[in-house]
Scaffold this motif. Sequence first.
Motif, short mmCIF file in Angstrom:
data_model
loop_
_atom_site.label_atom_id
_atom_site.label_comp_id
_atom_site.label_asym_id
_atom_site.label_seq_id
_atom_site.Cartn_x
_atom_site.Cartn_y
_atom_site.Cartn_z
N SER A 146 33.04 85.16 27.51
CA SER A 146 31.87 84.89 28.36
C SER A 146 31.05 83.73 27.81
CB SER A 146 31.00 86.14 28.47
OG SER A 146 31.71 87.21 29.06
N TYR A 147 30.85 83.71 26.51
CA TYR A 147 30.01 82.67 25.92
C TYR A 147 30.78 81.39 25.64
CZ TYR A 147 25.91 85.55 25.67
OH TYR A 147 24.81 86.29 26.02
N MET A 280 25.90 90.16 28.90
CA MET A 280 26.75 89.55 29.93
C MET A 280 25.91 88.89 31.02
SD MET A 280 29.50 90.19 28.50
CE MET A 280 30.97 90.06 29.48
N HIS A 281 24.78 89.49 31.35
CA HIS A 281 23.87 88.89 32.32
C HIS A 281 23.38 87.54 31.82
CE1 HIS A 281 19.97 88.13 34.27
NE2 HIS A 281 20.46 88.79 35.31
N TRP A 284 26.42 84.85 32.10
CA TRP A 284 26.93 84.42 33.40
C TRP A 284 25.84 84.01 34.39
CZ3 TRP A 284 31.79 83.22 33.47
CH2 TRP A 284 32.69 83.89 32.63
N LYS A 285 24.63 84.58 34.26
CA LYS A 285 23.59 84.31 35.24
C LYS A 285 22.47 83.41 34.73
CE LYS A 285 24.34 88.60 37.82
NZ LYS A 285 23.71 89.82 38.40
N LEU A 288 25.29 79.86 32.11
CA LEU A 288 26.26 79.10 32.91
C LEU A 288 25.58 78.22 33.96
CD1 LEU A 288 29.20 78.44 33.51
CD2 LEU A 288 29.28 80.44 35.00
#
Length: 301
Positions: A146-147, A280-281, A284-285, A288
């Motif tokens: 994710s990162y 995770m929020h 990605w939100k 990104l």
Amino acid sequence: MFSFLSFLIPWGVIFVNILIAIPFLTLLERKVIGYIQSRKGPNKVSYLGLLQPIADGGKLIFKELGTPNLANILLFWLSPILSFLLMVLGWSLFPSYFNNYFVSLGIVLFLCIASLQVYTLLGSGWGSNSKYALLGSVRGAAQTISYEVALIIVIFLPCCLNSSYSFIDYLYKDYLYVFILGPIVVIWLVSSLAETNRAPFDFAEGESELVSGFNIEYSAFEFACLFLSEYGNILLMSFLTAILFFSSGNGIYIVVGSIFTFSFLWIRSALPRFRYDLLMHLAWKVFLPVSLFYIFLVALI
């Protein structure tokens, strides 16, 4: 023969420096955490505990090796060693005034090497054939992937400004991208914490709920390889931050890199572990979209 030695000696110097720096980084970390928690930390072995890393290293080297009966032997042994070798390979790309060779696409190669670390993380947990280890490795791999997305986008921003993918070109710049890419530097630093599985993003080694996570079955030499890999990557990311976003002239990057290395230690002792869904929020939100916005902004400039 001379050309071969001139190529081999810098590699040897890098390897020796890593093996010297990492043990004393662990000593510094334990001292920093100790004083922040109002205790002394290691202070028994030699003067002020200066030989504590050597004692710990001797314990790991001479400790009996153990392999779980149901483990996948190939993955169990190969993953920690590969993790250490990838860390050393990443350091081999680090620019130096003393090197007489460089990789023209060093930043791209660095991203390839960094992306391979996730496989060593998965292999360590899966090869152990333990539910705790597998859960820790899966969580750590999801976090790292994710990162890495934001990390890849962010690292291309200074490449666009400097018009180069070679680390050696950043070693001689005298200007600071941190003023142009302020929020991006914050994203890079937070992503570096997540990439190296450090607190407050240490979900791969969440001791309180995972009983030490993916490395629960490792000891002695295998654990030492994972340990050296993690702390070697901390040093690498800290000094790459200094070179990419700050002035590199007159060796200033050494001071800036040391400050960022200390920040890894300070953050571990000051912040609690985040919730996984918030992690995770954030990736990605928040990171990104912001990094993509800066890519379009730099492209327009």
